[in-house]
Design an enzyme around this catalytic site. Structure first.
Site, short mmCIF file in Angstrom:
data_model
loop_
_atom_site.label_atom_id
_atom_site.label_comp_id
_atom_site.label_asym_id
_atom_site.label_seq_id
_atom_site.Cartn_x
_atom_site.Cartn_y
_atom_site.Cartn_z
N SER A 60 30.31 -5.33 2.74
CA SER A 60 31.70 -5.74 2.93
C SER A 60 32.36 -5.15 4.16
CB SER A 60 32.51 -5.41 1.69
OG SER A 60 32.44 -4.03 1.40
N HIS A 101 30.42 -11.30 -0.90
CA HIS A 101 30.65 -11.88 0.43
C HIS A 101 29.56 -12.87 0.84
CE1 HIS A 101 33.94 -9.05 1.03
NE2 HIS A 101 33.16 -8.18 0.38
N LYS A 159 37.27 -14.66 -2.87
CA LYS A 159 36.97 -14.60 -1.43
C LYS A 159 36.66 -16.02 -0.95
CE LYS A 159 35.69 -9.74 -1.61
NZ LYS A 159 36.29 -9.30 -2.84
N1 PMP Z 1 32.11 -6.13 -4.58
C1 PMP Z 1 32.26 -6.17 -3.24
C2 PMP Z 1 31.03 -6.05 -2.38
C3 PMP Z 1 33.53 -6.33 -2.67
O1 PMP Z 1 33.68 -6.34 -1.35
C4 PMP Z 1 34.65 -6.46 -3.52
C5 PMP Z 1 36.06 -6.69 -2.99
N2 PMP Z 1 36.40 -6.12 -1.83
C6 PMP Z 1 34.46 -6.38 -4.89
C7 PMP Z 1 33.18 -6.24 -5.40
C8 PMP Z 1 35.62 -6.46 -5.83
O2 PMP Z 1 36.01 -7.77 -6.01
P1 PMP Z 1 37.48 -8.14 -6.47
O3 PMP Z 1 38.34 -8.09 -5.27
O4 PMP Z 1 37.35 -9.51 -7.09
O5 PMP Z 1 37.87 -7.11 -7.49
#
Ligand code: PMP
Length: 392
Positions: free
Chosen positions: A181, A209, A240
């Site tokens: 991410s 992602h 996302k």
């Molecule tokens: N896993 C990854 C790799 C992420 O980047 C994110 C969000 N930034 C999440 C989980 C969490 O997802 P959410 O925003 O739906 O809580």
């Protein structure tokens, strides 16, 4: 009592001194490729709305119908009386999309990871995790009570070293982001799959992602690498590329039945509201029908990466729509972000603890709907300000 608040104030002061104090930026109106903040209209290079469908008419119409038909709430946990039939339909749609037997929806990616991991591993087991995995994976591991080894980011030699050390544990679970991410690089899934098979481990991937972006059908990086049926547990988010909210886990029916019974963050919470479920159902259609969106976002990101690399920026090993511009120092990164804000570009600074110490960066994210002209203009501004601040 006063001592308590004084202590908090002191801790905040320390954060300010380290340029780590965080504030919210409030957005006026819808968040699209342009956003309005403090009366300024900015090109949005910071959202995860990669395919640009958060305001898609099909999603909006579906959400409105969801409210009109079912109201605003699941009213209770899904295992009580919160399980609209719509949930079953969307989970079937998700399983079909991911090409798995079954799927289970969670309220967010964060709660999915902190629920799935402790349900699958505990005392007597060992979890092996890429060093820069998302915070929700780390928190899930901590909650699990299992032994925990971290391997150097994407380093397969180090992963194998950990797997050798894991000999003798009851269960061995490898967990990795598919697309990282904050770095925008990709997990070498074919190699990871080979190693997990060699050492008798189980693999969980976080496609937050990757879903909607990679693979012929947009299923994610596992589809791109043709390893879908060799990954036991796949989770992904719906806030996302899908432009909605929530998350899912997909896999064999026995896995999903088990998680429905054991994942505490699924069991002990009110389900997502019908409007969200209805919009997810529409988003799944859009993602599958409008293939051009994932093609555009990856092609445009490749162009931006080429331009910025040529200008001398350090983009780490980004290979996707997430493009970090490494700066290092917190204050310099904030200054870069502020200067871009002044010329109407939203490029948020990411600082520790989200990234390692001395690895602060701008995290640019490209959307399918950004025009070539908009991106060319942004790239010019980034280069100019980068030169002025001696980042390149
Ligand atoms: N896993 C990854 C790799 C992420 O980047 C994110 C969000 N930034 C999440 C989980 C969490 O997802 P959410 O925003 O739906 O809580």
């Amino acid at each position: 009592m006063e001592g308590f608040y004084a202590d908090l104030e002191q801790r905040l002061e320390n954060l300010r001194e380290e340029h780590l104090f965080r504030e919210l930026k409030s957005v006026t109106g819808a968040i699209g490729k342009w956003v309005e903040i403090k009366g300024r209209r900015l090109l949005n290079l910071s959202s995860n709305n990669y395919l640009g469908i958060a305001c898609h008419p099909m999603l909006k119409t579906a959400a409105i119908q969801g409210v009109q038909q079912l109201g605003c709430s699941a009213t209770s946990a899904r295992l009580i009386v919160g399980n609209y039939e719509l949930y079953d339909q969307v989970e079937k749609d998700l399983a079909r999309f991911k090409d798995t037997e079954a799927a289970l929806i969670f309220n967010s990616g964060y709660t999915a990871n902190v629920g799935i991991i402790p349900a699958l591993a505990g005392r007597g087991d060992i979890i092996i995790s890429d060093k820069i995995n998302h915070a929700s994976i780390i928190d899930g591991i901590r909650l699990s009570g299992a032994e925990f080894l971290r391997y150097k980011h994407i380093d397969m030699v180090d992963l194998e070293r950990c797997l050798k050390k894991a000999e003798g544990y009851r269960g061995k679970l490898i967990v990795t982001d598919s697309v990282f991410s904050m770095d925008g690089d990709l997990a070498p899934l074919p190699e990871i799959v080979k190693l997990k098979e060699k050492y008798g481990a189980v693999l969980m991937i976080d496609e937050a992602h990757g879903s909607g972006i990679f693979g012929e059908n947009g299923r994610g990086l596992a589809e791109f690498y043709e390893v879908t049926d060799r990954v036991e547990i796949t989770m992904g988010t719906l806030g996302k590329a899908f432009g909605c909210s929530g998350a899912y886990v997909a896999g064999r029916k026995v896995l999903i039945d088990y998680l429905r019974n054991k994942a505490r963050s699924f069991i002990f919470t009110t389900g997502l509201p019908p409007s969200v479920l209805a919009s997810v159902q529409a988003a799944l259609q859009v993602v599958q029908q409008e293939k051009w969106r994932r093609e555009e976002v990856l092609a445009k990101a490749a162009w931006v990466r080429d331009e910025l690399t040529e200008a001398g920026f350090n983009l780490l090993n980004s290979e996707c729509q997430i493009i970090p511009i490494l700066v290092g120092d917190n204050a310099a990164t904030l200054a870069f972000s502020r200067r871009l804000f002044d010329v109407n570009i939203l490029a948020m600074a990411v600082r520790p603890p989200t990234v390692p110490l001395n690895a602060a960066r701008l995290r640019l994210t490209i959307m399918a709907t950004h025009s070539n002209e908009e991106l060319a203009w942004a790239v010019e501004q980034i280069k100019q300000i980068g030169r002025e601040l001696a980042i390149i």
